[in-house]
Motif scaffolding. Structure first.
Motif, mmCIF file in Angstrom:
data_model
loop_
_atom_site.group_PDB
_atom_site.id
_atom_site.type_symbol
_atom_site.label_atom_id
_atom_site.label_comp_id
_atom_site.label_asym_id
_atom_site.label_seq_id
_atom_site.Cartn_x
_atom_site.Cartn_y
_atom_site.Cartn_z
ATOM 1 N N ARG A 128 24.775 -22.859 41.993
ATOM 2 C CA ARG A 128 23.891 -22.727 40.836
ATOM 3 C C ARG A 128 24.663 -22.657 39.517
ATOM 4 O O ARG A 128 24.083 -22.832 38.446
ATOM 5 C CB ARG A 128 23.016 -21.479 40.980
ATOM 6 N N GLN A 129 25.964 -22.409 39.586
ATOM 7 C CA GLN A 129 26.761 -22.252 38.365
ATOM 8 C C GLN A 129 27.438 -23.545 37.914
ATOM 9 O O GLN A 129 28.064 -23.591 36.857
ATOM 10 C CB GLN A 129 27.845 -21.180 38.571
ATOM 11 N N VAL A 130 27.346 -24.601 38.727
ATOM 12 C CA VAL A 130 28.120 -25.816 38.463
ATOM 13 C C VAL A 130 27.818 -26.401 37.092
ATOM 14 O O VAL A 130 28.736 -26.788 36.349
ATOM 15 C CB VAL A 130 27.866 -26.863 39.567
ATOM 16 N N GLU A 131 26.540 -26.467 36.705
ATOM 17 C CA GLU A 131 26.188 -27.140 35.452
ATOM 18 C C GLU A 131 26.789 -26.429 34.243
ATOM 19 O O GLU A 131 27.475 -27.059 33.421
ATOM 20 C CB GLU A 131 24.674 -27.237 35.293
ATOM 21 N N TRP A 132 26.577 -25.114 34.122
ATOM 22 C CA TRP A 132 27.077 -24.443 32.914
ATOM 23 C C TRP A 132 28.597 -24.356 32.920
ATOM 24 O O TRP A 132 29.228 -24.448 31.854
ATOM 25 C CB TRP A 132 26.448 -23.061 32.749
ATOM 26 N N MET A 133 29.216 -24.205 34.086
ATOM 27 C CA MET A 133 30.681 -24.171 34.127
ATOM 28 C C MET A 133 31.261 -25.520 33.708
ATOM 29 O O MET A 133 32.283 -25.574 33.012
ATOM 30 C CB MET A 133 31.168 -23.784 35.524
ATOM 31 N N SER A 134 30.620 -26.605 34.098
ATOM 32 C CA SER A 134 31.100 -27.933 33.719
ATOM 33 C C SER A 134 31.014 -28.143 32.213
ATOM 34 O O SER A 134 31.836 -28.850 31.621
ATOM 35 C CB SER A 134 30.284 -29.013 34.435
ATOM 36 N N ARG A 135 30.036 -27.530 31.584
ATOM 37 C CA ARG A 135 29.876 -27.666 30.140
ATOM 38 C C ARG A 135 31.028 -27.032 29.365
ATOM 39 O O ARG A 135 31.218 -27.329 28.179
ATOM 40 C CB ARG A 135 28.557 -27.045 29.692
ATOM 41 N N CYS A 136 31.788 -26.173 30.016
ATOM 42 C CA CYS A 136 32.904 -25.490 29.346
ATOM 43 C C CYS A 136 34.107 -26.406 29.123
ATOM 44 O O CYS A 136 34.997 -26.084 28.340
ATOM 45 C CB CYS A 136 33.335 -24.269 30.152
ATOM 46 N N TYR A 137 34.153 -27.542 29.815
ATOM 47 C CA TYR A 137 35.277 -28.470 29.698
ATOM 48 C C TYR A 137 35.021 -29.483 28.587
ATOM 49 O O TYR A 137 33.898 -29.974 28.438
ATOM 50 C CB TYR A 137 35.457 -29.260 31.003
ATOM 51 N N PRO A 138 36.038 -29.847 27.815
ATOM 52 C CA PRO A 138 35.913 -31.041 26.959
ATOM 53 C C PRO A 138 35.617 -32.254 27.831
ATOM 54 O O PRO A 138 36.027 -32.315 28.995
ATOM 55 C CB PRO A 138 37.294 -31.143 26.295
ATOM 56 N N HIS A 139 34.927 -33.225 27.255
ATOM 57 C CA HIS A 139 34.434 -34.356 28.048
ATOM 58 C C HIS A 139 35.549 -35.070 28.807
ATOM 59 O O HIS A 139 35.450 -35.308 30.022
ATOM 60 C CB HIS A 139 33.699 -35.337 27.137
ATOM 61 N N ASP A 140 36.632 -35.416 28.118
ATOM 62 C CA ASP A 140 37.719 -36.155 28.773
ATOM 63 C C ASP A 140 38.340 -35.347 29.901
ATOM 64 O O ASP A 140 38.670 -35.886 30.961
ATOM 65 C CB ASP A 140 38.793 -36.541 27.751
ATOM 66 N N GLN A 141 38.509 -34.041 29.679
ATOM 67 C CA GLN A 141 39.076 -33.187 30.719
ATOM 68 C C GLN A 141 38.135 -33.071 31.916
ATOM 69 O O GLN A 141 38.581 -33.017 33.067
ATOM 70 C CB GLN A 141 39.388 -31.804 30.161
ATOM 71 N N LEU A 142 36.836 -33.043 31.646
ATOM 72 C CA LEU A 142 35.860 -32.959 32.727
ATOM 73 C C LEU A 142 35.914 -34.201 33.604
ATOM 74 O O LEU A 142 35.939 -34.114 34.840
ATOM 75 C CB LEU A 142 34.457 -32.776 32.150
ATOM 76 N N LEU A 143 35.952 -35.382 32.969
ATOM 77 C CA LEU A 143 36.024 -36.627 33.733
ATOM 78 C C LEU A 143 37.275 -36.661 34.598
ATOM 79 O O LEU A 143 37.224 -37.005 35.787
ATOM 80 C CB LEU A 143 36.009 -37.833 32.792
ATOM 81 N N SER A 144 38.411 -36.309 33.997
ATOM 82 C CA SER A 144 39.677 -36.340 34.733
ATOM 83 C C SER A 144 39.666 -35.333 35.881
ATOM 84 O O SER A 144 40.148 -35.620 36.981
ATOM 85 C CB SER A 144 40.835 -36.054 33.782
ATOM 86 N N ALA A 145 39.102 -34.150 35.636
ATOM 87 C CA ALA A 145 39.059 -33.116 36.673
ATOM 88 C C ALA A 145 38.201 -33.562 37.852
ATOM 89 O O ALA A 145 38.556 -33.347 39.020
ATOM 90 C CB ALA A 145 38.523 -31.814 36.092
#
Length: 266
Positions: A140-157
């Protein structure tokens, strides 16, 4: 591959079909994972279309199948059934990677008579006993935790976490490219919320094969697969030198494992 669509009040879903010249050829339906699209099965399409009719599709909310309203796995099952009906295919082998395994299992629950076999690719089981309260909390926490990353870092992660090879990484990055950060995070939130809401105990009477990348490090996917295999006695094949997107990381071994399983079908 010929691109086609089916449409419902929820949206338009895109799929691709390579029809074998033999009308009696078995149909294989490949369903991709979360935030990916049909391009993750390029190596499988090229290999299996020689002997089978092959369908790939972009799950609702993904790739070309967006926008899409009111996502649920029941709706993905309905959409897939509409695709098979449009192609006059009465039954198929379902091959689902990660989230695509959830969609495949839901289809098998809703339309069991139309499933010849199921192959899970680094996916997780339907079933209430596999998931602890802690597991459900973190999903249930995946969405808000993902929002904490800058976009480029999120894609790479996401790409690094799902793959073990440069081929796999490049493929995942290409599939992620169309999504903006807000949309990407929302897709993950909707998909996991749907799984938590729709998950149920399941027992399948058709043949099942589980496959798992040797280096899959996505959440507790390896633990779930070992528990799934132990409980059901489904065979579990490890794909060497591969991560979560095992069919992309090591298509040669993956295709051989699937080919061997298909050869044993009645």
């Amino acid at each position: 591959m010929l691109e086609k669509t089916i449409t419902s009040p929820r949206g338009t879903v895109h799929y691709w079909i390579a029809r074998h010249r033999d009308p009696q050829a078995i149909c294989l339906v490949f369903t991709h994972g979360l935030t990916a699209n049909h391009l993750m099965f390029e190596h499988q399409v090229a290999y299996f279309k020689k002997h089978y009719t092959v369908i790939t599709w972009d799950l609702p909310l993904h790739g070309a199948s967006r926008p899409y309203m009111d996502f649920s796995f029941h709706h993905t099952a309905t959409d897939l059934d509409a695709i098979l009906a449009q192609e006059n295919i009465s039954a198929a082998v379902l091959i689902g990677q990660s989230l695509g395994g959830y969609a495949s299992q839901q289809y098998a629950l809703d339309f069991p008579e139309k499933v010849l076999a199921f192959i899970g690719v680094d996916t997780s089981p339907f079933g209430l006993t596999y998931y602890s309260q802690s597991d459900r909390f973190w999903l249930r926490q995946v969405e808000w935790m993902s929002r904490c990353y800058p976009h480029d870092q999120l894609l790479s992660a996401i790409a690094k976490g799902a793959t073990h090879t440069k081929r796999g990484y490049d493929n995942m990055m290409a599939m992620l490219k169309p999504y903006g950060k807000t949309e990407l995070c929302r897709i993950m939130g909707i998909a996991y919320a749907s799984f938590l809401r729709e998950n149920q105990d399941a027992a399948f009477k058709f043949p099942v094969l589980l496959t798992l990348g040797e280096y899959d490090k996505t959440g507790k996917v390896p633990q779930y697969n070992w528990a799934w295999a132990a409980k059901t006695r489904y065979p579990l094949k490890i794909i060497p030198s591969a991560g979560h997107n095992a069919n992309v990381d090591n298509p040669v071994v993956f295709n051989a494992v699937v080919d061997d399983f298909l050869d044993q079908l009645p």
